[in-house]
Design a protein around this motif. Sequence first.
Motif, mmCIF file in Angstrom:
data_model
loop_
_atom_site.group_PDB
_atom_site.id
_atom_site.type_symbol
_atom_site.label_atom_id
_atom_site.label_comp_id
_atom_site.label_asym_id
_atom_site.label_seq_id
_atom_site.Cartn_x
_atom_site.Cartn_y
_atom_site.Cartn_z
ATOM 1 N N LEU A 76 -60.700 26.171 154.944
ATOM 2 C CA LEU A 76 -60.258 25.448 156.139
ATOM 3 C C LEU A 76 -58.915 24.765 155.907
ATOM 4 C CD1 LEU A 76 -63.593 23.769 157.305
ATOM 5 C CD2 LEU A 76 -62.580 25.901 158.095
ATOM 6 N N ILE A 77 -58.753 24.161 154.740
ATOM 7 C CA ILE A 77 -57.523 23.405 154.463
ATOM 8 C C ILE A 77 -56.345 24.341 154.236
ATOM 9 C CG2 ILE A 77 -56.440 21.816 152.834
ATOM 10 C CD1 ILE A 77 -59.214 20.539 152.443
ATOM 11 N N THR A 78 -56.569 25.442 153.503
ATOM 12 C CA THR A 78 -55.468 26.367 153.215
ATOM 13 C C THR A 78 -55.170 27.291 154.387
ATOM 14 O OG1 THR A 78 -56.999 27.966 152.221
ATOM 15 C CG2 THR A 78 -55.988 26.318 150.760
ATOM 16 N N GLY A 79 -56.145 27.488 155.278
ATOM 17 C CA GLY A 79 -55.931 28.358 156.430
ATOM 18 C C GLY A 79 -56.178 29.819 156.152
ATOM 19 N N THR A 80 -56.801 30.143 155.024
ATOM 20 C CA THR A 80 -57.091 31.531 154.660
ATOM 21 C C THR A 80 -58.588 31.693 154.459
ATOM 22 O OG1 THR A 80 -54.952 31.755 153.567
ATOM 23 C CG2 THR A 80 -56.633 33.386 153.039
ATOM 24 N N LEU A 81 -59.173 32.530 155.279
ATOM 25 C CA LEU A 81 -60.610 32.773 155.215
ATOM 26 C C LEU A 81 -60.839 34.141 154.586
ATOM 27 C CD1 LEU A 81 -63.506 31.931 156.007
ATOM 28 C CD2 LEU A 81 -63.115 33.025 158.219
ATOM 29 N N ILE A 102 -68.294 27.378 159.288
ATOM 30 C CA ILE A 102 -68.665 26.670 160.514
ATOM 31 C C ILE A 102 -69.259 25.308 160.176
ATOM 32 C CG2 ILE A 102 -70.247 26.673 162.478
ATOM 33 C CD1 ILE A 102 -69.913 29.674 162.653
ATOM 34 N N ALA A 103 -70.138 25.270 159.168
ATOM 35 C CA ALA A 103 -70.737 23.998 158.767
ATOM 36 C C ALA A 103 -69.684 23.032 158.233
ATOM 37 C CB ALA A 103 -71.817 24.247 157.713
ATOM 38 N N ALA A 104 -68.758 23.540 157.415
ATOM 39 C CA ALA A 104 -67.691 22.683 156.900
ATOM 40 C C ALA A 104 -66.787 22.195 158.025
ATOM 41 C CB ALA A 104 -66.872 23.446 155.856
ATOM 42 N N ALA A 105 -66.526 23.066 158.996
ATOM 43 C CA ALA A 105 -65.704 22.662 160.145
ATOM 44 C C ALA A 105 -66.403 21.581 160.960
ATOM 45 C CB ALA A 105 -65.417 23.882 161.019
ATOM 46 N N ILE A 106 -67.720 21.683 161.108
ATOM 47 C CA ILE A 106 -68.470 20.660 161.834
ATOM 48 C C ILE A 106 -68.368 19.321 161.114
ATOM 49 C CG2 ILE A 106 -70.788 19.914 162.490
ATOM 50 C CD1 ILE A 106 -71.460 22.847 163.032
ATOM 51 N N VAL A 107 -68.516 19.345 159.795
ATOM 52 C CA VAL A 107 -68.436 18.103 159.019
ATOM 53 C C VAL A 107 -67.058 17.462 159.176
ATOM 54 C CG1 VAL A 107 -68.479 17.131 156.694
ATOM 55 C CG2 VAL A 107 -70.194 18.817 157.364
ATOM 56 N N LEU A 108 -66.004 18.275 159.050
ATOM 57 C CA LEU A 108 -64.652 17.725 159.154
ATOM 58 C C LEU A 108 -64.334 17.261 160.573
ATOM 59 C CD1 LEU A 108 -62.577 20.199 156.932
ATOM 60 C CD2 LEU A 108 -63.346 17.887 156.372
ATOM 61 N N SER A 109 -64.823 17.973 161.571
ATOM 62 C CA SER A 109 -64.502 17.611 162.956
ATOM 63 C C SER A 109 -65.295 16.404 163.433
ATOM 64 C CB SER A 109 -64.749 18.803 163.881
ATOM 65 O OG SER A 109 -66.108 19.201 163.851
ATOM 66 N N VAL A 110 -66.492 16.205 162.868
ATOM 67 C CA VAL A 110 -67.299 15.051 163.263
ATOM 68 C C VAL A 110 -66.828 13.779 162.553
ATOM 69 C CG1 VAL A 110 -69.619 14.058 163.022
ATOM 70 C CG2 VAL A 110 -69.342 16.356 163.915
ATOM 71 N N THR A 111 -66.217 13.922 161.395
ATOM 72 C CA THR A 111 -65.840 12.760 160.593
ATOM 73 C C THR A 111 -64.940 11.770 161.342
ATOM 74 O OG1 THR A 111 -66.087 14.005 158.527
ATOM 75 C CG2 THR A 111 -64.725 12.029 158.449
ATOM 76 N N PRO A 112 -63.872 12.208 162.045
ATOM 77 C CA PRO A 112 -63.031 11.216 162.755
ATOM 78 C C PRO A 112 -63.786 10.413 163.805
ATOM 79 C CG PRO A 112 -61.882 13.317 162.581
ATOM 80 C CD PRO A 112 -63.293 13.566 162.148
ATOM 81 N N ASN A 119 -58.711 39.164 154.013
ATOM 82 C CA ASN A 119 -58.359 37.783 154.310
ATOM 83 C C ASN A 119 -58.034 37.619 155.793
ATOM 84 O OD1 ASN A 119 -58.687 37.159 151.636
ATOM 85 N ND2 ASN A 119 -56.500 37.282 151.145
ATOM 86 N N LEU A 120 -58.454 36.490 156.347
ATOM 87 C CA LEU A 120 -58.227 36.193 157.754
ATOM 88 C C LEU A 120 -57.555 34.831 157.873
ATOM 89 C CD1 LEU A 120 -58.773 36.969 160.767
ATOM 90 C CD2 LEU A 120 -60.911 35.695 160.574
ATOM 91 N N ASP A 121 -56.443 34.803 158.597
ATOM 92 C CA ASP A 121 -55.733 33.533 158.796
ATOM 93 C C ASP A 121 -56.426 32.714 159.884
ATOM 94 O OD1 ASP A 121 -53.813 34.168 156.895
ATOM 95 O OD2 ASP A 121 -52.510 35.163 158.363
ATOM 96 N N ILE A 122 -56.712 31.466 159.574
ATOM 97 C CA ILE A 122 -57.299 30.554 160.546
ATOM 98 C C ILE A 122 -56.430 29.304 160.644
ATOM 99 C CG2 ILE A 122 -59.682 31.327 160.250
ATOM 100 C CD1 ILE A 122 -60.129 29.039 158.317
ATOM 101 N N ALA A 123 -56.512 28.638 161.767
ATOM 102 C CA ALA A 123 -55.651 27.466 162.007
ATOM 103 C C ALA A 123 -56.501 26.232 162.275
ATOM 104 C CB ALA A 123 -54.719 27.750 163.184
ATOM 105 N N PHE A 124 -57.502 26.023 161.425
ATOM 106 C CA PHE A 124 -58.422 24.915 161.673
ATOM 107 C C PHE A 124 -57.713 23.565 161.624
ATOM 108 C CE2 PHE A 124 -61.189 21.566 160.077
ATOM 109 C CZ PHE A 124 -62.178 21.559 161.047
#
Length: 285
Positions: free
Chosen positions: A60-65, A252-262, A71-76
Amino acid sequence: MDHTSTLERLVRGILIAVVLVFFLFPIFWIVLMSFQTNETILRIPPSVFFEPTLTNYEALITGTLKTTAGNLDIAFMRNLGNSVLLSASAVILSLLLGVPAAYAFARFRFRLGEDIAFTLLSFRFAPPLLVLLPLSLYFKQLGLTNTYTGLIWVYQLICLPLILWIVRGYFEDISPDIEHAYRIAGNSWWKTFRKIAIPLARPGIAAAGLLAFIFAWNNFIFALILASADKQPVTVGALAFVTASGIQYGQIAAAIVLSVTPTLALALYAQRYLVEGLSLGAVKG
Protein backbone atom coordinates in the motif's frame (compact mmCIF):
# COMPACT_ATOMS: atom_id res chain seq x y z
CA MET A 1 -29.75 -9.64 49.02
CA ASP A 2 -26.00 -9.65 48.42
CA HIS A 3 -26.25 -12.95 46.56
CA THR A 4 -28.89 -11.48 44.21
CA SER A 5 -26.79 -8.35 43.65
CA THR A 6 -23.70 -10.44 42.87
CA LEU A 7 -25.67 -12.60 40.43
CA GLU A 8 -27.04 -9.50 38.66
CA ARG A 9 -23.54 -8.07 38.29
CA LEU A 10 -22.28 -11.41 36.95
CA VAL A 11 -25.09 -11.67 34.38
CA ARG A 12 -24.61 -8.03 33.39
CA GLY A 13 -20.88 -8.58 32.95
CA ILE A 14 -21.45 -11.68 30.81
CA LEU A 15 -23.96 -9.85 28.59
CA ILE A 16 -21.62 -6.88 28.15
CA ALA A 17 -18.77 -9.24 27.25
CA VAL A 18 -20.95 -11.01 24.66
CA VAL A 19 -21.93 -7.68 23.09
CA LEU A 20 -18.30 -6.49 23.00
CA VAL A 21 -17.14 -9.74 21.39
CA PHE A 22 -19.96 -9.56 18.84
CA PHE A 23 -19.05 -6.02 17.74
CA LEU A 24 -15.28 -6.06 18.20
CA PHE A 25 -14.43 -9.51 16.82
CA PRO A 26 -14.82 -8.47 13.14
CA ILE A 27 -12.42 -5.57 13.76
CA PHE A 28 -9.98 -7.89 15.52
CA TRP A 29 -10.17 -10.38 12.65
CA ILE A 30 -9.57 -7.68 10.01
CA VAL A 31 -6.47 -6.50 11.90
CA LEU A 32 -5.20 -10.10 11.93
CA MET A 33 -5.92 -10.46 8.20
CA SER A 34 -3.87 -7.35 7.44
CA PHE A 35 -0.75 -9.20 8.64
CA GLN A 36 -1.40 -12.36 6.60
CA THR A 37 -0.90 -13.44 3.02
CA ASN A 38 -3.80 -14.52 0.85
CA GLU A 39 -2.80 -18.15 1.23
CA THR A 40 -2.90 -17.90 5.02
CA ILE A 41 -6.22 -16.07 5.01
CA LEU A 42 -7.92 -18.61 2.73
CA ARG A 43 -6.71 -21.73 4.49
CA ILE A 44 -9.31 -24.07 5.97
CA PRO A 45 -9.89 -24.14 8.85
CA PRO A 46 -8.89 -20.54 9.69
CA SER A 47 -6.56 -19.96 12.61
CA VAL A 48 -5.44 -17.05 14.76
CA PHE A 49 -1.92 -18.49 14.80
CA PHE A 50 0.24 -17.50 11.83
CA GLU A 51 3.55 -15.93 10.88
CA PRO A 52 2.85 -12.19 10.55
CA THR A 53 4.06 -10.22 7.54
CA LEU A 54 4.15 -6.54 6.62
CA THR A 55 3.96 -7.13 2.88
CA ASN A 56 0.38 -5.87 2.69
CA TYR A 57 1.25 -2.54 4.26
CA GLU A 58 4.43 -2.35 2.19
CA ALA A 59 2.38 -2.80 -0.99
CA LEU A 60 0.00 0.00 0.00
CA ILE A 61 2.76 2.45 0.92
CA THR A 62 5.00 1.73 -2.08
CA GLY A 63 2.09 1.56 -4.53
CA THR A 64 3.14 -1.80 -6.01
CA LEU A 65 0.91 -4.80 -5.55
CA LYS A 66 2.48 -8.19 -6.34
CA THR A 67 0.03 -10.73 -7.77
CA THR A 68 0.32 -14.05 -9.54
CA ALA A 69 -0.25 -12.18 -12.83
CA GLY A 70 2.59 -9.75 -12.15
CA ASN A 71 3.04 -6.41 -10.43
CA LEU A 72 0.09 -4.03 -10.29
CA ASP A 73 0.37 -0.30 -9.63
CA ILE A 74 -2.05 0.98 -7.01
CA ALA A 75 -2.58 4.51 -5.72
CA PHE A 76 -3.82 3.84 -2.21
CA MET A 77 -1.80 6.62 -0.54
CA ARG A 78 -3.05 9.12 -3.12
CA ASN A 79 -6.60 7.90 -2.48
CA LEU A 80 -6.02 8.30 1.24
CA GLY A 81 -4.82 11.86 0.70
CA ASN A 82 -7.88 12.52 -1.45
CA SER A 83 -10.12 11.31 1.38
CA VAL A 84 -8.46 13.66 3.85
CA LEU A 85 -8.66 16.61 1.44
CA LEU A 86 -12.26 16.03 0.36
CA SER A 87 -13.67 15.24 3.81
CA ALA A 88 -11.84 18.02 5.66
CA SER A 89 -12.63 20.63 3.00
CA ALA A 90 -16.29 19.60 2.84
CA VAL A 91 -16.66 19.79 6.63
CA ILE A 92 -14.92 23.17 6.87
CA LEU A 93 -17.17 24.61 4.15
CA SER A 94 -20.25 23.08 5.79
CA LEU A 95 -19.29 24.59 9.15
CA LEU A 96 -18.80 28.02 7.59
CA LEU A 97 -22.23 27.82 5.96
CA GLY A 98 -24.13 25.66 8.42
CA VAL A 99 -23.27 27.20 11.80
CA PRO A 100 -24.56 30.72 10.95
CA ALA A 101 -27.61 29.15 9.27
CA ALA A 102 -28.26 27.00 12.34
CA TYR A 103 -28.06 30.08 14.55
CA ALA A 104 -30.51 31.93 12.32
CA PHE A 105 -33.00 29.06 12.38
CA ALA A 106 -32.67 28.75 16.16
CA ARG A 107 -32.95 32.45 17.06
CA PHE A 108 -35.18 33.99 14.39
CA ARG A 109 -38.66 33.13 13.20
CA PHE A 110 -39.36 33.93 9.58
CA ARG A 111 -41.77 32.82 6.91
CA LEU A 112 -41.14 29.32 5.53
CA GLY A 113 -38.23 28.92 7.96
CA GLU A 114 -39.23 25.43 9.09
CA ASP A 115 -40.00 24.39 5.51
CA ILE A 116 -36.55 25.50 4.37
CA ALA A 117 -34.88 23.70 7.27
CA PHE A 118 -36.80 20.49 6.60
CA THR A 119 -36.00 20.70 2.89
CA LEU A 120 -32.30 20.89 3.72
CA LEU A 121 -32.67 17.92 6.05
CA SER A 122 -34.46 15.94 3.33
CA PHE A 123 -31.28 16.10 1.23
CA ARG A 124 -29.70 13.86 3.88
CA PHE A 125 -32.51 11.33 3.58
CA ALA A 126 -32.56 11.22 -0.22
CA PRO A 127 -30.65 8.28 -1.74
CA PRO A 128 -27.56 9.41 -3.70
CA LEU A 129 -28.77 7.63 -6.86
CA LEU A 130 -31.73 10.02 -6.92
CA VAL A 131 -29.52 13.03 -7.64
CA LEU A 132 -26.58 11.44 -9.44
CA LEU A 133 -27.98 11.68 -12.98
CA PRO A 134 -28.89 15.41 -12.89
CA LEU A 135 -25.70 16.15 -10.97
CA SER A 136 -23.53 14.41 -13.57
CA LEU A 137 -25.23 16.40 -16.35
CA TYR A 138 -24.83 19.70 -14.51
CA PHE A 139 -21.22 18.93 -13.66
CA LYS A 140 -20.41 18.36 -17.32
CA GLN A 141 -21.99 21.67 -18.31
CA LEU A 142 -20.18 23.56 -15.52
CA GLY A 143 -16.85 21.82 -16.05
CA LEU A 144 -16.86 20.35 -12.52
CA THR A 145 -16.60 16.69 -13.52
CA ASN A 146 -13.45 15.07 -12.07
CA THR A 147 -12.52 18.09 -9.94
CA TYR A 148 -11.96 18.47 -6.22
CA THR A 149 -14.21 21.54 -6.26
CA GLY A 150 -17.11 19.55 -7.68
CA LEU A 151 -16.73 16.72 -5.16
CA ILE A 152 -16.45 19.11 -2.21
CA TRP A 153 -19.57 20.86 -3.46
CA VAL A 154 -21.59 17.64 -3.78
CA TYR A 155 -20.35 16.51 -0.35
CA GLN A 156 -22.44 19.37 1.05
CA LEU A 157 -25.44 17.11 0.51
CA ILE A 158 -23.91 14.88 3.19
CA CYS A 159 -22.38 17.36 5.63
CA LEU A 160 -24.51 20.51 5.56
CA PRO A 161 -27.90 19.04 6.67
CA LEU A 162 -26.24 17.11 9.48
CA ILE A 163 -24.37 20.13 10.82
CA LEU A 164 -27.38 22.43 10.41
CA TRP A 165 -29.77 20.29 12.43
CA ILE A 166 -27.41 19.20 15.21
CA VAL A 167 -26.03 22.70 15.78
CA ARG A 168 -29.50 24.23 15.55
CA GLY A 169 -30.72 22.01 18.37
CA TYR A 170 -27.73 23.01 20.43
CA PHE A 171 -28.31 26.74 19.88
CA GLU A 172 -31.94 26.25 20.91
CA ASP A 173 -30.80 24.72 24.21
CA ILE A 174 -28.74 27.82 25.04
CA SER A 175 -30.69 30.49 26.91
CA PRO A 176 -31.08 33.63 24.77
CA ASP A 177 -30.92 35.77 27.93
CA ILE A 178 -27.13 35.52 27.93
CA GLU A 179 -26.99 36.96 24.42
CA HIS A 180 -29.56 39.65 25.26
CA ALA A 181 -27.45 40.78 28.20
CA TYR A 182 -24.40 41.01 25.95
CA ARG A 183 -26.34 42.99 23.36
CA ILE A 184 -27.65 45.44 25.93
CA ALA A 185 -24.02 46.40 26.54
CA GLY A 186 -23.99 47.75 22.97
CA ASN A 187 -22.59 44.79 21.03
CA SER A 188 -23.83 43.84 17.57
CA TRP A 189 -25.54 40.61 16.54
CA TRP A 190 -22.39 39.48 14.73
CA LYS A 191 -20.16 40.10 17.75
CA THR A 192 -22.68 38.36 20.01
CA PHE A 193 -22.67 35.39 17.65
CA ARG A 194 -18.85 35.18 17.63
CA LYS A 195 -18.15 35.91 21.29
CA ILE A 196 -21.11 34.28 23.04
CA ALA A 197 -23.06 31.85 20.87
CA ILE A 198 -20.18 30.01 19.21
CA PRO A 199 -18.13 29.44 22.40
CA LEU A 200 -21.21 28.11 24.21
CA ALA A 201 -22.09 25.86 21.28
CA ARG A 202 -18.54 24.60 20.73
CA PRO A 203 -19.23 21.00 21.93
CA GLY A 204 -22.22 20.71 19.60
CA ILE A 205 -20.28 22.17 16.69
CA ALA A 206 -17.41 19.76 17.33
CA ALA A 207 -19.79 16.78 17.51
CA ALA A 208 -21.57 17.80 14.30
CA GLY A 209 -18.27 18.38 12.51
CA LEU A 210 -16.93 15.00 13.58
CA LEU A 211 -20.04 13.12 12.46
CA ALA A 212 -20.07 15.01 9.15
CA PHE A 213 -16.41 14.12 8.61
CA ILE A 214 -17.11 10.42 9.22
CA PHE A 215 -20.10 10.39 6.83
CA ALA A 216 -18.11 12.25 4.16
CA TRP A 217 -15.14 9.90 4.62
CA ASN A 218 -17.34 6.84 4.14
CA ASN A 219 -19.08 8.13 1.01
CA PHE A 220 -18.67 5.90 -2.02
CA ILE A 221 -21.17 6.55 -4.77
CA PHE A 222 -20.56 10.27 -5.46
CA ALA A 223 -16.82 9.88 -6.01
CA LEU A 224 -17.32 6.68 -8.03
CA ILE A 225 -19.52 8.42 -10.61
CA LEU A 226 -18.27 12.02 -10.57
CA ALA A 227 -14.48 11.52 -10.43
CA SER A 228 -11.73 9.49 -12.07
CA ALA A 229 -9.07 7.45 -10.29
CA ASP A 230 -6.74 10.38 -9.49
CA LYS A 231 -9.48 12.22 -7.53
CA GLN A 232 -11.18 9.27 -5.86
CA PRO A 233 -11.04 8.56 -2.08
CA VAL A 234 -10.08 5.28 -0.43
CA THR A 235 -13.65 3.97 -0.45
CA VAL A 236 -13.50 3.85 -4.25
CA GLY A 237 -9.78 3.15 -4.51
CA ALA A 238 -10.31 -0.14 -2.67
CA LEU A 239 -11.82 -1.55 -5.87
CA ALA A 240 -8.26 -1.80 -7.22
CA PHE A 241 -7.69 -4.80 -4.97
CA VAL A 242 -10.16 -6.87 -6.98
CA THR A 243 -7.76 -7.99 -9.69
CA ALA A 244 -7.78 -10.49 -12.53
CA SER A 245 -5.76 -12.91 -10.40
CA GLY A 246 -8.25 -12.77 -7.54
CA ILE A 247 -9.29 -10.67 -4.58
CA GLN A 248 -6.36 -9.43 -2.49
CA TYR A 249 -7.87 -9.95 0.95
CA GLY A 250 -4.71 -9.05 2.84
CA GLN A 251 -4.31 -5.72 1.08
CA ILE A 252 -8.02 -4.96 1.56
CA ALA A 253 -7.69 -5.62 5.30
CA ALA A 254 -4.58 -3.44 5.54
CA ALA A 255 -6.34 -0.70 3.57
CA ILE A 256 -9.29 -0.86 5.98
CA VAL A 257 -6.96 -0.51 8.97
CA LEU A 258 -5.15 2.47 7.44
CA SER A 259 -8.34 4.17 6.24
CA VAL A 260 -10.14 3.75 9.57
CA THR A 261 -7.20 5.03 11.61
CA PRO A 262 -7.67 8.79 10.86
CA THR A 263 -11.37 8.80 11.73
CA LEU A 264 -10.78 6.64 14.80
CA ALA A 265 -8.01 8.94 16.04
CA LEU A 266 -10.20 11.98 15.43
CA ALA A 267 -13.13 10.37 17.25
CA LEU A 268 -10.98 9.46 20.25
CA TYR A 269 -9.51 12.96 20.37
CA ALA A 270 -12.94 14.61 20.22
CA GLN A 271 -14.76 11.99 22.30
CA ARG A 272 -15.60 14.42 25.08
CA TYR A 273 -17.09 16.94 22.65
CA LEU A 274 -18.97 14.18 20.81
CA VAL A 275 -20.70 12.85 23.94
CA GLU A 276 -21.43 16.28 25.35
CA GLY A 277 -22.58 17.71 22.04
CA LEU A 278 -24.95 14.86 21.20
CA SER A 279 -26.41 14.69 24.71
CA LEU A 280 -27.06 18.43 25.11
CA GLY A 281 -27.71 19.35 21.50
CA ALA A 282 -30.16 16.64 20.53
CA VAL A 283 -32.26 17.28 17.45
CA LYS A 284 -35.74 18.40 18.37
CA GLY A 285 -38.82 17.20 16.55
